[in-house]
Enzyme design. Structure first.
Site, PDB file in Angstrom:
ATOM      1  N   LYS A  55       8.368  12.214   9.365  1.00  0.00           N
ATOM      2  CA  LYS A  55       7.481  11.851  10.488  1.00  0.00           C
ATOM      3  C   LYS A  55       6.421  12.924  10.688  1.00  0.00           C
ATOM      4  CE  LYS A  55       7.846   8.445  11.070  1.00  0.00           C
ATOM      5  NZ  LYS A  55       8.783   7.740  10.268  1.00  0.00           N
ATOM      6  N   ASN A  89      -5.466  -8.441  -2.295  1.00  0.00           N
ATOM      7  CA  ASN A  89      -4.460  -7.381  -2.106  1.00  0.00           C
ATOM      8  C   ASN A  89      -3.591  -7.349  -3.350  1.00  0.00           C
ATOM      9  OD1 ASN A  89      -5.330  -7.104   0.477  1.00  0.00           O
ATOM     10  ND2 ASN A  89      -3.534  -8.026   1.437  1.00  0.00           N
TER      11      ASN A  89
END
Ligand code: G6P
Length: 632
Positions: free
Chosen positions: A509, A110
């Site tokens: 959102k 990662n």
């Protein structure tokens, strides 16, 4: 952002890795893969798409056919969020390398290796052939190049050559009972199990196996071995485990084992169709947990033990700088308003990514407040380091206990809202705003706020979880309303003062999970340009609670109606005036301006959720996003 799982022990590893990847899938989900040491070799399988595709592929290749495919007990796995190279099978992890003595090794990673191009050229000169476009393949080939019979030494040597951020796990066919892992700038946790070790980029993949963990620090490397003492009796005979941690320069470091406070049930869906919905619906309880033990209305005080060490400095500070990204940035904006309004200390909120690179001036007695759900966001960590270098006192508002930001700050307050799995942040936002409200009251009381005002706010705060539950009861009504507008591709979200960051959050959102274009802005700003967008039927969401800005917002509503826009209002219960002007109304119980965001954001979370479901989208795994962004 990308998930790592690695295991060494006495259990068949492939199913265990798949299960772990599924728990981490919210971190990245464009491709996945695993590598298992089996006999003398390493078997690798990778696939594009979700972990379920990899699982399916493994099943088709006879993982359980008794022929020994992927049968080992040592392996590593990865779920990816692409940085270098498109999400294809060849770019998926694990990446492999071949050592001079003919052994294969495999690596999952990662982060970003910044000097990968130069290293790649060097390694090509050494005869290594590359099949992918990734920086990780450079790392796997570099470790192979430096391998002289000791995987840990090779990993250490390789990591001394790289710049950038990493969490890695590596295995080698020649060392069939050993996992090597290391980190710098990307989280990695080691779980100590029974006859086994399990490594993962976050606790959710570990908790089903053990609660005893070690968190690696930057530049640390761990060697984890578990296997039979007698090779001739690998199953019934004596077993040995050993872990050893050093720096990348091989200086031994002693590690504290801590107990994970993580409830597996809390990360299960528990009957909900999506994590996002579960996390929206559990907000009353999440907030109760967040406030528990922190409100003391009898003594009229806020208890924030995490601030004790520097209370004096925090109260006397001349400036507060909030820094964050995404949803946490919107919470930080509210933090800015709260600190100015309640504590009367100048405050500002900045995107961490901007703050870091604009040569910021940090005056004496500045407090930097890093707001982050994960505590791992690379931009926020970098801004925090920059401000600390320039002399600021560092305060963390973080959800994940023991995360990097929590460890890098001088003082802090955890959210205690439980693990957040849904990629679109919901309960963490409410927790962040609640914690910053507590901080502002904590400071305000020690500065200019009257005892009566503090007492009124504390009494109101205690009621907020109950009020949230009431707002949530409107979920079906919100869905019906959203259904009317869900085909519209452009939405506006407007609010003033405390409700302006809520408008930004409502728009974010909606964008994140329904892919509808939405903009949030101060309601007054609309007439300076965006009003040109309003046409017949365009949905415009007003956060228009009864409060000091109410009349002004009502004028803005009229401006929208006059141009044919459809008004969706988040309003205070019993406001009969607004229902005359708005096409749809979502109600919140009456509350002070400063506490309104804790309630007004709730209907907007539900608007986004229902819009995504009505559009048939994958709510918990929106395209191109990742829960925790650990690259700058
Ligand atoms: C990503 C997530 C957002 C989140 C932001 C900051 O972009 O998709 O939901 O708000 O990171 O994350 P943090 O963990 O620092 O709050």
């Amino acid at each position: 952002m990308c998930g790592i799982v690695a295991y060494v022990g006495n259990r068949r590893v492939a199913p265990l890795l798949i299960e772990g990847l599924k728990r981490l899938e919210y971190r990245g989900y464009d491709s996945a893969g695993l590598a298992v040491v089996n006999g003398d070799g390493i078997q690798v399988m990778r696939s594009v798409g979700r972990v379920s595709v990899l699982e399916q592929q493994l099943a088709e290749h006879g993982i359980d056919d008794g022929n020994g495919h992927f049968a080992g007990t040592l392996g590593i796995a990865h779920t990816r969020w692409a940085t270098h190279g498109a999400p294809t099978e060849v770019n998926a992890h694990p990446h492999t390398g071949r050592t001079a003595c003919g052994h294969t090794l495999a690596v999952v990673h990662n982060g970003i290796i910044e000097n990968y191009a130069a290293l790649r050229t060097y390694l090509q000169g050494q005869g290594h052939e590359f099949t992918s476009e990734t920086d990780t393949e450079v790392l796997s080939k570099l470790i192979a190049q430096l391998y002289e019979g000791d995987l840990k030494a090779a990993v250490q040597a390789a990591l001394r050559e790289v710049s950038g951020a990493y969490a890695i796990a590596a295995i080698c066919g020649n060392e069939p009972h050993t996992v090597i892992c290391a980190r710098k700038g990307s989280p990695l946790i080691i779980g100590i199990g029974d006859r086994s070790y399990i490594v993962a980029s976050d606790a959710s993949a570990i908790v089903a196996h053990t609660t005893q963990v070690i968190t690696l620090d930057d530049y640390q490397v761990a060697r984890l071995c578990a296997g039979p003492v007698d090779k001739k009796d690998p199953v019934g005979g004596p077993w040995a485990e050993e872990f050893q941690t050093t720096t990348i320069d091989n200086i031994p470091v002693s590690q504290q084992v801590r107990a994970l406070e993580f409830d597996l049930q809390k990360i299960e869906l528990g009957g909900y169709s999506h994590y996002m919905l579960k996390e929206i619906m559990e907000q009353p309880d999440a907030l109760r947990n967040c406030l528990r033990g922190r409100l003391d209305p009898r003594e009229n005080r806020v208890v924030l033990g995490g601030l004790d060490r520097f209370t004096r400095e925090l109260v006397r500070a001349k400036r507060y700088v909030f820094t964050a990204q995404g949803t946490a940035f919107h919470a930080g904006l509210i933090g800015q308003y709260l600190i100015e309004d309640m504590a009367k200390i100048p405050a500002r909120c900045e995107y961490a990514s901007e703050f870091r690179y604009r040569n910021p001036i940090i005056e004496d007695d500045t407090v930097i407040v890093a707001v982050s759900q994960s505590g791992e966001t690379a931009d926020t960590l970098a801004a925090l380091a920059e401000a600390k270098d320039r002399g600021a006192l560092a305060l963390g508002v973080v959800n994940v206990v023991g995360s990097s930001i929590a460890r890098e700050t001088d003082v802090g307050t955890y959210l205690h809202v439980g693990p957040e799995i849904g990629v679109a942040s919901t309960k963490a936002f409410v927790g962040q705003v609640a914690v910053m409200t507590l901080m502002a009251l904590f400071l305000g009381k020690r500065r200019y706020m009257s005892a009566q005002l503090v007492s009124d706010y504390l009494a109101e705060l205690e009621q907020i979880p109950r009020h949230i539950a009431r707002v949530l009861e409107q979920s079906d009504h919100i869905r019906t309303c959203v259904d009317r507008y869900v085909d519209r591709d452009n939405w506006l979200f407007l609010g003033r003062w405390y409700n302006y960051p809520v408008a930004l959050e409502g728009a974010l959102k909606l964008k994140e999970i329904s892919y509808i274009h939405a903009e949030g802005m101060p309601a007054a700003e609309m007439k300076h340009g965006p009003i040109a967008l309003i046409d017949e039927g365009m949905p415009v969401v007003f956060v228009a609670t009864r409060g000091s800005q109410y009349d002004k917002v009502m004028s803005n509503i009229e401006e929208v109606r006059a141009r044919g826009g459809r008004v969706i209002a988040v309003a205070t219960e019993g406001d009969t005036d607004i229902s005359r002007y708005a096409d749809s109304v979502f109600e919140i119980p009456p509350v002070s301006d400063a506490l309104a965001p804790l309630l007004t954001v709730i209907p907007l979370q539900l608007v986004a959720y229902h819009a995504a479901v009505l559009r048939g989208l994958d709510v918990d795994k929106p395209r191109n996003l990742a829960k925790s962004v650990t690259v700058e």
